[in-house]
Motif scaffolding. Structure first.
Motif, PDB file in Angstrom:
ATOM      1  N   LEU A 102       0.817  -1.224   0.000  1.00 40.18           N
ATOM      2  CA  LEU A 102       0.000   0.000   0.000  1.00 40.18           C
ATOM      3  C   LEU A 102       0.849   1.271   0.000  1.00 40.18           C
ATOM      4  CD1 LEU A 102      -2.852  -0.977   2.511  1.00 40.18           C
ATOM      5  CD2 LEU A 102      -2.889  -1.117   0.031  1.00 40.18           C
ATOM      6  N   THR A 103       2.107   1.166   0.365  1.00 41.74           N
ATOM      7  CA  THR A 103       2.952   2.379   0.400  1.00 41.74           C
ATOM      8  C   THR A 103       3.125   2.948  -1.008  1.00 41.74           C
ATOM      9  OG1 THR A 103       4.971   1.060   0.225  1.00 41.74           O
ATOM     10  CG2 THR A 103       4.231   1.603   2.465  1.00 41.74           C
ATOM     11  N   LYS A 104       2.921   2.089  -2.031  1.00 40.23           N
ATOM     12  CA  LYS A 104       3.037   2.558  -3.429  1.00 40.23           C
ATOM     13  C   LYS A 104       1.850   3.440  -3.837  1.00 40.23           C
ATOM     14  CE  LYS A 104       5.238  -1.555  -5.405  1.00 40.23           C
ATOM     15  NZ  LYS A 104       4.851  -2.808  -6.047  1.00 40.23           N
ATOM     16  N   LEU A 105       0.733   3.308  -3.088  1.00 37.62           N
ATOM     17  CA  LEU A 105      -0.508   3.967  -3.530  1.00 37.62           C
ATOM     18  C   LEU A 105      -0.471   5.479  -3.373  1.00 37.62           C
ATOM     19  CD1 LEU A 105      -3.402   1.641  -2.273  1.00 37.62           C
ATOM     20  CD2 LEU A 105      -2.131   1.577  -4.398  1.00 37.62           C
ATOM     21  N   LYS A 106       0.307   5.957  -2.397  1.00 39.95           N
ATOM     22  CA  LYS A 106       0.288   7.393  -2.082  1.00 39.95           C
ATOM     23  C   LYS A 106       0.629   8.260  -3.285  1.00 39.95           C
ATOM     24  CE  LYS A 106       0.781   7.323   2.833  1.00 39.95           C
ATOM     25  NZ  LYS A 106       1.690   7.172   3.917  1.00 39.95           N
ATOM     26  N   LYS A 107       1.522   7.755  -4.134  1.00 39.45           N
ATOM     27  CA  LYS A 107       1.968   8.567  -5.286  1.00 39.45           C
ATOM     28  C   LYS A 107       1.089   8.350  -6.515  1.00 39.45           C
ATOM     29  CE  LYS A 107       6.770   8.728  -3.891  1.00 39.45           C
ATOM     30  NZ  LYS A 107       7.450   7.481  -3.571  1.00 39.45           N
ATOM     31  N   LYS A 108       0.118   7.452  -6.417  1.00 35.81           N
ATOM     32  CA  LYS A 108      -0.665   7.108  -7.614  1.00 35.81           C
ATOM     33  C   LYS A 108      -1.931   7.962  -7.736  1.00 35.81           C
ATOM     34  CE  LYS A 108       1.321   2.807  -8.398  1.00 35.81           C
ATOM     35  NZ  LYS A 108       1.480   1.933  -9.530  1.00 35.81           N
ATOM     36  N   LYS A 109      -2.340   8.144  -8.974  1.00 33.96           N
ATOM     37  CA  LYS A 109      -3.567   8.895  -9.260  1.00 33.96           C
ATOM     38  C   LYS A 109      -4.719   7.921  -9.534  1.00 33.96           C
ATOM     39  CE  LYS A 109      -1.992  13.273 -11.020  1.00 33.96           C
ATOM     40  NZ  LYS A 109      -0.765  13.388 -11.790  1.00 33.96           N
ATOM     41  N   PRO A 110      -5.981   8.371  -9.347  1.00 33.33           N
ATOM     42  CA  PRO A 110      -7.098   7.493  -9.715  1.00 33.33           C
ATOM     43  C   PRO A 110      -6.977   7.073 -11.179  1.00 33.33           C
ATOM     44  CG  PRO A 110      -7.895   9.406  -8.512  1.00 33.33           C
ATOM     45  CD  PRO A 110      -6.433   9.645  -8.760  1.00 33.33           C
ATOM     46  N   GLY A 111      -7.231   5.805 -11.440  1.00 32.91           N
ATOM     47  CA  GLY A 111      -7.121   5.298 -12.809  1.00 32.91           C
ATOM     48  C   GLY A 111      -5.815   4.550 -13.029  1.00 32.91           C
ATOM     49  N   SER A 112      -4.840   4.762 -12.137  1.00 31.79           N
ATOM     50  CA  SER A 112      -3.579   4.035 -12.327  1.00 31.79           C
ATOM     51  C   SER A 112      -3.684   2.635 -11.707  1.00 31.79           C
ATOM     52  CB  SER A 112      -2.401   4.827 -11.763  1.00 31.79           C
ATOM     53  OG  SER A 112      -2.650   5.201 -10.447  1.00 31.79           O
ATOM     54  N   LYS A 113      -2.687   1.807 -11.997  1.00 32.04           N
ATOM     55  CA  LYS A 113      -2.786   0.390 -11.637  1.00 32.04           C
ATOM     56  C   LYS A 113      -1.786  -0.008 -10.567  1.00 32.04           C
ATOM     57  CE  LYS A 113      -4.738  -0.740 -16.022  1.00 32.04           C
ATOM     58  NZ  LYS A 113      -4.393  -0.497 -17.403  1.00 32.04           N
ATOM     59  N   VAL A 114      -2.143  -1.083  -9.863  1.00 34.11           N
ATOM     60  CA  VAL A 114      -1.236  -1.640  -8.866  1.00 34.11           C
ATOM     61  C   VAL A 114      -1.342  -3.164  -8.979  1.00 34.11           C
ATOM     62  CG1 VAL A 114      -2.979  -1.553  -6.999  1.00 34.11           C
ATOM     63  CG2 VAL A 114      -0.574  -1.467  -6.412  1.00 34.11           C
ATOM     64  N   LYS A 115      -0.221  -3.853  -8.699  1.00 40.22           N
ATOM     65  CA  LYS A 115      -0.233  -5.321  -8.801  1.00 40.22           C
ATOM     66  C   LYS A 115       0.058  -5.952  -7.449  1.00 40.22           C
ATOM     67  CE  LYS A 115       0.971  -6.056 -13.601  1.00 40.22           C
ATOM     68  NZ  LYS A 115       2.028  -6.328 -14.544  1.00 40.22           N
ATOM     69  N   THR A 116      -0.509  -7.128  -7.228  1.00 38.54           N
ATOM     70  CA  THR A 116      -0.150  -7.883  -6.020  1.00 38.54           C
ATOM     71  C   THR A 116       1.231  -8.498  -6.258  1.00 38.54           C
ATOM     72  OG1 THR A 116      -1.047  -9.973  -6.816  1.00 38.54           O
ATOM     73  CG2 THR A 116      -2.570  -8.526  -5.621  1.00 38.54           C
ATOM     74  N   HIS A 117       1.832  -9.055  -5.203  1.00 39.08           N
ATOM     75  CA  HIS A 117       3.172  -9.635  -5.373  1.00 39.08           C
ATOM     76  C   HIS A 117       3.149 -10.782  -6.385  1.00 39.08           C
ATOM     77  CE1 HIS A 117       1.711 -12.785  -2.732  1.00 39.08           C
ATOM     78  NE2 HIS A 117       2.811 -13.465  -2.973  1.00 39.08           N
ATOM     79  N   SER A 118       1.951 -11.377  -6.586  1.00 41.40           N
ATOM     80  CA  SER A 118       1.891 -12.483  -7.552  1.00 41.40           C
ATOM     81  C   SER A 118       1.382 -12.021  -8.926  1.00 41.40           C
ATOM     82  CB  SER A 118       1.038 -13.617  -6.987  1.00 41.40           C
ATOM     83  OG  SER A 118      -0.213 -13.128  -6.606  1.00 41.40           O
ATOM     84  N   GLY A 119       1.270 -10.711  -9.125  1.00 41.58           N
ATOM     85  CA  GLY A 119       1.013 -10.188 -10.468  1.00 41.58           C
ATOM     86  C   GLY A 119      -0.439  -9.866 -10.812  1.00 41.58           C
ATOM     87  N   GLU A 120      -1.382 -10.034  -9.859  1.00 44.11           N
ATOM     88  CA  GLU A 120      -2.797  -9.716 -10.160  1.00 44.11           C
ATOM     89  C   GLU A 120      -2.968  -8.183 -10.158  1.00 44.11           C
ATOM     90  OE1 GLU A 120      -5.149 -12.016 -10.895  1.00 44.11           O
ATOM     91  OE2 GLU A 120      -6.629 -10.411 -11.196  1.00 44.11           O
ATOM     92  N   GLU A 121      -3.641  -7.683 -11.197  1.00 43.52           N
ATOM     93  CA  GLU A 121      -3.726  -6.228 -11.361  1.00 43.52           C
ATOM     94  C   GLU A 121      -5.043  -5.656 -10.821  1.00 43.52           C
ATOM     95  OE1 GLU A 121      -1.774  -4.210 -14.970  1.00 43.52           O
ATOM     96  OE2 GLU A 121      -3.929  -4.254 -15.386  1.00 43.52           O
ATOM     97  N   PHE A 122      -4.952  -4.499 -10.187  1.00 43.55           N
ATOM     98  CA  PHE A 122      -6.127  -3.755  -9.716  1.00 43.55           C
ATOM     99  C   PHE A 122      -6.005  -2.312 -10.176  1.00 43.55           C
ATOM    100  CE2 PHE A 122      -5.869  -7.338  -6.891  1.00 43.55           C
ATOM    101  CZ  PHE A 122      -7.190  -7.666  -6.651  1.00 43.55           C
ATOM    102  N   VAL A 123      -7.151  -1.689 -10.453  1.00 36.29           N
ATOM    103  CA  VAL A 123      -7.162  -0.267 -10.815  1.00 36.29           C
ATOM    104  C   VAL A 123      -7.580   0.529  -9.580  1.00 36.29           C
ATOM    105  CG1 VAL A 123      -8.213   1.486 -12.325  1.00 36.29           C
ATOM    106  CG2 VAL A 123      -7.726  -0.795 -13.209  1.00 36.29           C
TER     107      VAL A 123
END
Ligand SMILES: C[S@@+](CC[C@H](N)C(=O)[O-])C[C@H]1O[C@@H](n2cnc3c(N)ncnc32)[C@H](O)[C@@H]1O
Length: 245
Positions: free
Chosen positions: A32-53
Motif C-alpha cells: 500500500l505504500t506505493k498507492l500514495k503517489k498514484k492517481k485514480p485510474g492508475s494500476k497496482v499489482k499484487t506480489h503475484s502479479g494480479e492487477e487492480f485499478v
C-alpha cells in the motif's frame, strides 16, 4: 491520495487506506505504500502479479465495506426504493427507528444531504456502534438518540418516518401528529404478519396511498449458459408505505 480510502477494482473490489502498509488479498499481497503517489485510474499489482485499478470509492462502497454490522441491515437496494416511492426532498427532516447498525439512516442522510436524519436506538451497544459507523462514513447530518421510540419523539414537522423494528405498528400513533401533511411513513418488515398489523394501524389513522412492496432482484449469470442465478438472497423484507392526509 494521502490519508484517503481508495477502492481497488479487480476480480474482487477492496477498500483500503493508503496510510496502511500492506493488504492481503486472495490474489496476493498489495504494497500500500506505493498507492500514495498514484492517481485514480492508475494500476497496482499484487506480489503475484494480479492487477487492480485504483479508483475513488463511492458512498455505497464505503457504507458496505467500511462499517460494522450488528443487527440485520436494510441494504442500499431496499433503501433506494424508499427514495423512489416517496420522492423525499433532499432537505427533508427524517425520523428513523430502530437505528440498528445505522445503515438505513446513513443511506438517507447521504442522499438527503441538505436535510437531517434523527435515528432512535434503544440498545446501548447498538447505539455505540451506530455512532462509530457515522464517524467512519463522515456524515454530519445524522443525530443518534439512544432512546426507546415507544416513549415518544421530540421532532415535529417531519417529512418521512422510517421504521425497522419489532412493534413498529405501535409507533404509528406516536408519529402521526408529528408528520407534515403529505409526509410519509415507511415500515420495513421481514414477515407479512407485521405488515398486516401496520396496515390496520395506517387505516385506523386514515393514512392514504397505503401500499406494500416486496423488492425482488433476480441476478442472472450471463456467460456460457445464460439463466437466473440459482443462489443468493431471495427475500429481504416488505416495505409498507403510507402518506398522511
Ligand atoms: C433490524 S434493526 C434495524 C436495522 C437498521 N434499519 C439498519 O439498516 O441498520 C432493529 C433495531 O431496532 C431497535 N429497536 C427495537 N425496538 C426499539 C424501540 N422501541 N426504540 C428504539 N429502538 C428499537 C433494536 O434494538 C434494533 O437495533
Amino acid at each position: 491520495l494521502k490519508g484517503k480510502l481508495v477502492l481497488l477494482l479487480g476480480k474482487r473490489n477492496y477498500l483500503v487506506s493508503v496510510d496502511k502498509k500492506e493488504f492481503h488479498t486472495q490474489y496476493g499481497v498489495i504494497d500500500l505504500t506505493k498507492l500514495k503517489k498514484k492517481k485514480p485510474g492508475s494500476k497496482v499489482k499484487t506480489h503475484s502479479g494480479e492487477e487492480f485499478v485504483i479508483v475513488e470509492p463511492t458512498f455505497v462502497d464505503i457504507l458496505m465495506k467500511k462499517t460494522k454490522r450488528l443487527p440485520q441491515i436494510i441494504t442500499p437496494i431496499d433503501a433506494s426504493l424508499i427514495l423512489a416511492h416517496t420522492g423525499v426532498s433532499i432537505k427533508a427532516l427524517i425520523v428513523d427507528a430502530g437505528a440498528g447498525s445505522g445503515f438505513l439512516a446513513m443511506f438517507l442522510a447521504h442522499y438527503c444531504n441538505k436535510g437531517k436524519v434523527v435515528t432512535y436506538e434503544k440498545n446501548l451497544k447498538f447505539a455505540e456502534a451506530v455512532k462509530n459507523n457515522i464517524k467512519l462514513v463522515g456524515l454530519k447530518n445524522i443525530v443518534l438518540k439512544q432512546k426507546n421510540v415507544l416513549n415518544g419523539i421530540s421532532e415535529r414537522n417531519i417529512d418521512l418516518v422510517t421504521l425497522d423494528m419489532i412493534d413498529a405498528e405501535r409507533v404509528v400513533e406516536i408519529v402521526y401528529k408529528k408528520l407534515n401533511p403529505g409526509g410519509w411513513i415507511v415500515v420495513y418488515s421481514p414477515y407479512i404478519e407485521q405488515v398486516k398489523k401496520v396496515v390496520q394501524e395506517f387505516e385506523a389513522f386514515d393514512f392514504t396511498n397505503i401500499k406494500t412492496v416486496e423488492n425482488i432482484n433476480r441476478y442472472w449469470q450471463v456467460s456460457g449458459y445464460t439463466r437466473p442465478k440459482t443462489s443468493g438472497v431471495m427475500h429481504t423484507g416488505f416495505l409498507t408505505f403510507a402518506r398522511k392526509k
